[in-house]
Design an enzyme around this catalytic site. Structure first.
Site, short mmCIF file in Angstrom:
data_model
loop_
_atom_site.label_atom_id
_atom_site.label_comp_id
_atom_site.label_asym_id
_atom_site.label_seq_id
_atom_site.Cartn_x
_atom_site.Cartn_y
_atom_site.Cartn_z
N HIS A 488 0.83 -1.21 0.00
CA HIS A 488 0.00 0.00 0.00
C HIS A 488 0.86 1.26 0.00
O HIS A 488 0.69 2.15 -0.84
CB HIS A 488 -0.91 -0.03 1.23
N GLU A 489 1.78 1.34 0.94
CA GLU A 489 2.61 2.55 1.04
C GLU A 489 3.53 2.70 -0.16
O GLU A 489 3.83 3.81 -0.59
CB GLU A 489 3.42 2.53 2.34
#
Length: 696
Positions: A488-489
């Site tokens: 995600h990041e």
């Protein structure tokens, strides 16, 4: 409110009080002008901010004192290119405050916050500056509709209006007071949460109290105890990598309650770290500011700039998902209660029981145990996996750079390159928890991508997380949820790294708040896909690729516990909206407000919102007030978009190229919904999301 800062400085030299050059105010002769962290000391920040603000004020005065008729170049572009030094100082300081804080940084934060708040107001409330901005906005001579220049003019004009430029003098003074107070309260709220996270420790002395825990969990707790001076004991904290495994596997129900209660009571203990008075004042002041600016509520003020447009649309989506989510959660609860009775338990399932019995259900239904999957998710392999995915999709490469300074020994730096070797940008990774780091995971930039004098200025970005730490005898072995977080990041990082915009204020993640999570969340769709898993999920000892049988179990369990996961998230998103749709400045009783909010939607007693108000950093110490819904709003897009990849092939080069060109590269320089439709060929629907989460 966006801050008018940029990023580089050439040639300015300012001495600190000790007579040394202040490295925050000098040119950086480093690879790609990355921060020289070893030279930057805590005492440099205050004088650096003061000098950078002074210089920025001079740049603003030059614009307002110009005798030339206002145009894009001498007004909007000049404003966009001002404040280069100030943004550079602020970006370094903000990064350290989040990932490497200490008492000094904590102590100077209120003063810096007050300086920034006052400076921003000085700009947005500058009548002469706004007069020039307005003139350019109204005439827009030689500015093509839909161009980046047109977008930038509109962006600045809206920011000035929303920043109070049209207010009367007495109203401007009131706005200044509100903004200054809110900035200070936000700092205090975040500091209290960090202190709460650090002060709790559950020290276990009796080995029998470790019942149910795996050897890895026990060894990690032993090392934590040793680090804290408790030799021969075990320590668990309310940092997620420590707390969640304990909740999942400890058979000691009283200890599960103890640690989870410490977590969900953060900021709500009536002591010096209590956040109730802080957040109730913040909610009141936000309403007063919105009213002053002509809005019905803070949410109406915020959402005007988002894809959602208004609170009604947000509530509509949240409630559309809430009904099926809580229905599934009820079924999950009943399954766990049945196990409790089968084991002879006479008690009713409680929030601190959920993780423990959910693991039992997962084992019974899918024969899947997280202790079985972790060995295949060595953090180094996961990083190689996400880098490899980017290579497979776009041909980009990641080369570790040992010659670039880091701010902590655990940080790594990578140069990102195109397939042909052309430089793209720099990525820092910082993945493990420590006392100096706030909780959660995030991405930010030391420098945003843009063009300067026709030359592309490359981005310098960083990913920060709080994942499972390595131990003396084992590397960092991640849970499935942590693998998702890392992907995600990284998606956020790609948004900035692959940006291609003229102006930094429109570059990368400078998009509507409820769109910014789309490029990050879409990456999560790849990480547990069988084709991707088979490339990076390798046993940390044997190097064996994760077996097809285990991949099958992960795939089958993909929708497991989604009622709970969706309901606890939606409950927090609704709580955020309820706080910020208040149409009164009257101070609220925090517990009573929360209880009413959750009772209204029918949240079951066995589930607590993902974030209670008193430690809801996203909305009271971050930039997500009236915006926590953004994750699910963006998930509608990411689920819908990944359907296209599933249809054509998850590595389809043509589709990947279109995604990069239509979604990532333009940042906020174009209408994001139009760009999405251009990429997908249709408007998004919730069908794919409902299917993905098993809510249909």
């Amino acid at each position: 409110m966006n801050k008018i800062f940029i990023i580089i400085i050439i040639g300015t030299i300012v001495m600190s009080c000790s007579g040394e050059k202040n490295p925050l105010l000098t040119a950086w002769n480093t690879p790609f002008e990355t921060p020289p962290f070893s030279e930057i000391k805590d005492e440099h920040y205050i004088p650096a901010f003061k000098e950078a603000i002074r210089i920025h004020n001079e740049e603003i005065r030059k614009i307002t004192k110009s005798t030339s008729l206002p145009d894009f170049g001498n007004t909007v572009l000049a404003l966009e290119q001002s404040g280069e030094l100030l943004e550079r100082v602020n970006r370094v300081y903000s990064a350290m405050r989040g990932a490497k804080s200490n008492k000094t940084i904590s102590d100077i934060s209120p003063e810096i916050s007050e300086m920034i708040s006052r400076h921003n107001d000085d700009i947005y409330l500058d009548a002469a500056l706004f007069k020039r901005i307005k003139k350019v906005y109204e005439e827009q001579k030689d500015i093509a509709p839909g161009s980046e220049e047109n977008k930038l003019v509109e962006k600045y004009y809206r920011e000035f209006i929303r920043g109070g430029a049209n207010l009367k003098d007495e109203e401007k003074n009131e706005l200044r007071k509100i903004n200054a107070r809110l900035a200070l309260l936000s700092i205090n709220f975040g500091e209290n949460v960090l202190s709460e996270n650090n002060r709790f420790e559950m020290v276990i002395e009796n080995e029998n109290d470790l019942a149910g825990l795996s050897e890895d969990i026990i060894n990690a707790a032993s090392e934590e105890a040793e680090n804290r001076g408790y030799k021969g004991k075990w320590v668990f904290t309310i940092q997620k990598p420590s707390m969640i495994p304990f909740l999942q596997y400890s058979s000691k129900r009283d200890l599960r309650e103890k640690i989870y209660r410490a977590y969900f009571m953060k900021g709500d203990n009536g002591d010096e770290l209590d956040n109730k008075n802080i957040l109730r004042e913040m909610a009141s002041l936000r309403y007063k500011r919105a009213k002053l600016l002509g809005y019905k509520s803070h949410a109406h003020f915020v959402l005007e700039e988002n894809m959602a447009e208004n609170p009604e649309n947000v509530y509509k989506l949240l409630m559309e998902l809430w009904k099926p989510a809580i229905k599934v959660a009820e079924k999950e609860k009943d399954e766990m209660q049945k196990i409790i009775h089968q084991e002879g338990g006479k008690f009713k399932l409680q929030p601190w029981d959920w993780w423990y019995y959910a693991e039992k259900v997962k084992k019974a239904k899918y024969d899947l145990d997280e202790n079985e999957t972790r060995p295949y998710f060595n953090v180094e392999n996961v990083i190689a996996g996400v880098f490899g995915l980017a290579t497979d999709l776009w041909g980009i490469r990641f080369e570790e750079r040992k010659d670039i300074e880091v701010y902590h020994p655990e940080v790594k730096v990578f140069e990102v390159k195109e397939k042909n070797g052309a430089h793209i940008g720099i990525l820092y990774t910082d993945y493990f928890p420590r006392e100096s780091k706030r909780g959660g995971a995030w991405m930010e930039a030391f420098r945003k991508q843009r063009y300067s004098n026709g030359k592309k200025v490359s981005p310098v970005v960083y990913n920060v997380g709080n994942l499972t730490k390595p131990t003396k005898d084992k590397p960092s072995l991640l849970s499935i949820d942590e693998v998702n977080t890392l992907f995600h990041e990284f998606g956020h990082a790609l948004h900035d790294l692959l940006a291609d915009c003229k102006y930094k204020s429109l570059s990368g993640t400078e998009v509507p708040q409820d769109f910014v999570e789309f490029p990050s969340q879409v990456m999560e769709n790849w990480c547990m896909h069988p084709e991707v898993l088979s490339k990076y999920a390798k046993h940390y000892q044997t190097g064996e690729i994760i077996p097809d049988e285990l991949i099958g179990k992960i795939e089958k369990a993909g929708k497991f516990n989604q009622g709970f996961a969706t309901a606890e998230y939606l409950a927090a998103a609704i709580l955020d909206m309820d706080w910020h749709t208040l149409t009164t400045g009257e101070l609220q009783d925090v517990r009573e407000f929360e209880n009413k909010s959750m009772k209204k939607i029918g949240l079951i007693d066995e589930i607590i919102p993902r974030y209670r108000s008193t430690y809801f950093r996203h909305i009271f110490a971050g930039e997500y007030s009236s915006g926590y819904y953004s994750y699910i709003w963006s998930e509608v897009l990411d689920a819908d978009a990944f359907e296209a990849f599933k249809e054509k092939g998850i590595y389809d080069q043509e589709l990947a190229k279109a995604y990069r060109e239509e979604i990532i590269a333009p940042g906020g320089s174009k209408d994001v919904l139009k760009q999405y439709i251009k990429f997908r060929g249709k408007e998004p629907s919730t069908d794919a999301l409902m299917k993905k989460r098993g809510l249909n």
